[in-house]
Scaffold this active site. Structure first.
Site, mmCIF file in Angstrom:
data_model
loop_
_atom_site.group_PDB
_atom_site.id
_atom_site.type_symbol
_atom_site.label_atom_id
_atom_site.label_comp_id
_atom_site.label_asym_id
_atom_site.label_seq_id
_atom_site.Cartn_x
_atom_site.Cartn_y
_atom_site.Cartn_z
ATOM 1 N N ASP A 108 -17.490 7.826 -0.409
ATOM 2 C CA ASP A 108 -16.040 7.990 -0.052
ATOM 3 C C ASP A 108 -15.315 9.858 0.692
ATOM 4 O O ASP A 108 -16.325 10.073 0.495
ATOM 5 C CB ASP A 108 -14.874 7.522 -0.896
ATOM 6 C CG ASP A 108 -13.341 6.658 0.161
ATOM 7 O OD1 ASP A 108 -13.407 6.737 0.706
ATOM 8 O OD2 ASP A 108 -12.319 7.039 -1.093
ATOM 9 N N ARG A 168 1.037 -1.257 0.337
ATOM 10 C CA ARG A 168 0.022 -0.045 0.116
ATOM 11 C C ARG A 168 0.805 0.741 -0.251
ATOM 12 O O ARG A 168 1.961 1.212 1.177
ATOM 13 C CB ARG A 168 -1.116 -0.269 1.208
ATOM 14 C CG ARG A 168 -1.949 1.874 1.230
ATOM 15 C CD ARG A 168 -2.277 1.574 2.194
ATOM 16 N NE ARG A 168 -4.031 0.186 2.133
ATOM 17 C CZ ARG A 168 -5.141 1.092 2.494
ATOM 18 N NH1 ARG A 168 -4.816 1.794 3.551
ATOM 19 N NH2 ARG A 168 -6.316 0.469 2.333
ATOM 20 N N CYS A 211 -16.298 2.523 2.039
ATOM 21 C CA CYS A 211 -15.210 1.166 2.198
ATOM 22 C C CYS A 211 -14.557 1.837 4.057
ATOM 23 O O CYS A 211 -14.255 0.970 4.159
ATOM 24 C CB CYS A 211 -13.718 1.961 0.917
ATOM 25 S SG CYS A 211 -13.187 3.533 0.879
ATOM 26 N N HIS A 222 -8.133 0.594 -5.969
ATOM 27 C CA HIS A 222 -8.146 0.055 -4.481
ATOM 28 C C HIS A 222 -8.400 -1.192 -5.036
ATOM 29 O O HIS A 222 -9.920 -1.934 -4.709
ATOM 30 C CB HIS A 222 -9.153 0.664 -3.573
ATOM 31 C CG HIS A 222 -8.720 0.552 -1.987
ATOM 32 N ND1 HIS A 222 -7.871 -0.618 -1.946
ATOM 33 C CD2 HIS A 222 -10.101 1.001 -1.543
ATOM 34 C CE1 HIS A 222 -8.450 -0.605 -0.574
ATOM 35 N NE2 HIS A 222 -9.019 0.120 -0.111
ATOM 36 N N ARG A 225 -13.937 -7.677 3.179
ATOM 37 C CA ARG A 225 -12.334 -7.480 2.881
ATOM 38 C C ARG A 225 -11.921 -8.862 3.868
ATOM 39 O O ARG A 225 -10.919 -9.342 2.670
ATOM 40 C CB ARG A 225 -11.825 -6.231 4.135
ATOM 41 C CG ARG A 225 -12.710 -4.954 3.350
ATOM 42 C CD ARG A 225 -12.521 -4.306 2.120
ATOM 43 N NE ARG A 225 -11.164 -4.409 1.653
ATOM 44 C CZ ARG A 225 -9.717 -3.494 1.400
ATOM 45 N NH1 ARG A 225 -10.522 -2.871 2.447
ATOM 46 N NH2 ARG A 225 -9.311 -3.674 1.128
ATOM 47 N N GLN A 285 -10.825 -4.135 -2.957
ATOM 48 C CA GLN A 285 -11.342 -3.149 -1.740
ATOM 49 C C GLN A 285 -12.973 -3.518 -3.560
ATOM 50 O O GLN A 285 -13.866 -3.879 -2.168
ATOM 51 C CB GLN A 285 -11.875 -1.478 -1.719
ATOM 52 C CG GLN A 285 -13.113 -1.111 -1.195
ATOM 53 C CD GLN A 285 -12.568 -1.011 0.091
ATOM 54 O OE1 GLN A 285 -11.832 -0.665 1.287
ATOM 55 N NE2 GLN A 285 -14.421 -1.385 1.005
HETATM 56 N N1 NVA Z 1 -10.062 7.135 -0.960
HETATM 57 C C1 NVA Z 1 -9.506 7.048 0.584
HETATM 58 C C2 NVA Z 1 -9.875 5.118 0.506
HETATM 59 C C3 NVA Z 1 -9.389 4.210 1.479
HETATM 60 C C4 NVA Z 1 -9.862 3.162 1.736
HETATM 61 C C5 NVA Z 1 -8.093 7.175 0.396
HETATM 62 O O1 NVA Z 1 -7.279 6.965 -0.574
HETATM 63 O O2 NVA Z 1 -7.746 7.764 1.777
HETATM 64 N N1 CP Z 2 -10.361 0.252 2.848
HETATM 65 C C1 CP Z 2 -10.284 0.206 3.930
HETATM 66 O O1 CP Z 2 -8.771 0.451 2.610
HETATM 67 O O2 CP Z 2 -8.792 0.562 5.059
HETATM 68 P P1 CP Z 2 -8.285 0.460 5.135
HETATM 69 O O3 CP Z 2 -7.384 1.955 5.051
HETATM 70 O O4 CP Z 2 -8.478 0.544 6.895
HETATM 71 O O5 CP Z 2 -7.928 -0.642 5.080
#
Ligand code: NVA
Ligand code: CP
Length: 332
Positions: free
Chosen positions: A230, A106, A272, A133, A318, A136
């Site tokens: 989101d 990540r 999410c 993502h 998830r 997800q």
């Molecule tokens: N768009 C958000 C998704 C978090 C799971 C981010 O990248 O922070």
């Molecule tokens: N939805 C998601 O990716 O959550 P986290 O950022 O907690 O992993």
């Protein structure tokens, strides 16, 4: 279906058939776990989990899924490893693929996870980048299938909010791949790039999927089975951007009025997570005080907590879907 040794860097790494196979496998693994009859197919495997951004769901899902299947994980972040600041993605990938059976990553740029995959001898999974993502998406489509009993081709949904971030991009492209009917309601400034729209249009032409991009929620929502949103500011974006985002997206909050516009009394709310629906987080409180939005930001508190909300089913899935991707790519 043989998906052994495959990477999962973005949704289009799989065909629609392969993607749906992974969801069906997750549904099966979920049932096995609930019945306490899980068959372990990853005994003795090890997975490196690299997180250059914070996580609750993705990290814990990988760790619990690995444990359930008899495998082992190592968690690496920027501050406790050399990744990123002292050692390149290419070097890290070559070291870790000597120790581990798979690597999860990540971080920020999609190019980094692509580079890790290029230099790794073992499967690499994208646990979120600025652009995509993908893990997800397995959970989101599994949740939509479970709550409607429909296959992806039969599902209609609207994504409301910041559509040029990982979630907007991934929902658009996954829907087009699987043949779903996606509507995006967002200010034009926050639409996915022309390149991503073109990819989605091409996929939808092949799958029979439908795409609508509009600034008008009234046009998007009617007939939707689900309303997704989101956060308005994603990880890695500057704090300063909140002001502009709230100005752009303030009228795109998902609340009961939004759900009513679907015309579907069974319409469900998805997110999410993490999400800002109250002032019980430092960021949620600070933004609410700055903007005067005291009933949630991207979603109102009553919708988040109400009967239409399936966000915790989505979060649970998830686990089962991340397990499915590991079992399919590195399991027995
Ligand atoms: N768009 C958000 C998704 C978090 C799971 C981010 O990248 O922070
Ligand atoms: N939805 C998601 O990716 O959550 P986290 O950022 O907690 O992993």
């Amino acid at each position: 279906m043989n998906l052994k040794n495959r990477d999962f860097l973005k949704e289009t790494d799989f065909t629609a058939q392969e993607f749906e196979y992974l969801i069906d496998l997750a549904i099966d693994l979920k049932a096995q776990k609930k019945a306490r009859k899980e068959i372990q197919r990853m005994v003795g495997r090890s997975i490196a989990l690299i997180f250059e951004k914070t996580s609750t769901r993705t990290r814990c899902a990988f760790e619990v899924a690995a444990f359930d299947q008899g495998a082992f994980t190592t968690y690496l972040d920027g501050s406790s490893s050399q990744v990123g600041h002292k050692e390149s993605a290419a070097d890290t990938a070559r070291v870790l693929s000597r120790y581990y059976d798979a690597i999860e990553y990540r971080g920020n740029e999609q190019s980094l996870v692509e580079e890790i995959a290029q230099y790794s001898d073992v499967p690499v999974y994208n646990g979120l980048t600025d652009e995509w993502h993908p893990t997800q998406m397995l959970a989101d489509f599994m949740t939509m299938m479970e709550h409607t009993g429909k296959r992806p081709k039969e599902i209609s949904f609207t994504y409301v909010g910041d559509a040029r971030s990982n979630m907007g991009n991934s929902l658009l492209v996954t829907s087009a791949l699987l043949g779903a009917d996606i509507r995006i309601a967002s200010p034009k400034k926050l639409w996915p790039t022309a390149e991503i729209q073109a990819t989605a249009t091409k996929l939808a032409a092949a799958s029979g999927g439908k795409i609508l991009l509009t600034e008008n929620m009234d046009e998007a929502l009617p007939g939707s089975d689900f309303v997704h949103t989101d956060v308005w500011v994603s990880m890695g974006e500057s704090e300063e951007i909140w002001k502009e985002r709230v100005e752009l997206l303030g009228s795109y909050q998902v609340n009961y009025e939004t759900l009513e516009k679907t015309g579907n009394k069974n319409a469900k709310f998805m997110h999410c997570l993490p999400g800002f629906h109250n002032e019980q987080t430092t960021v949620g409180r600070a933004i609410a005080n700055k903007t005067g939005m005291h009933d949630g930001l991207e979603v109102s508190h009553d919708v988040f907590e109400g009967p239409a909300s399936v966000v915790f089913d989505q979060a649970e899935n998830r686990l089962h879907t991340i397990k499915a991707i590991m079992v399919a790519t590195i399991g027995d």
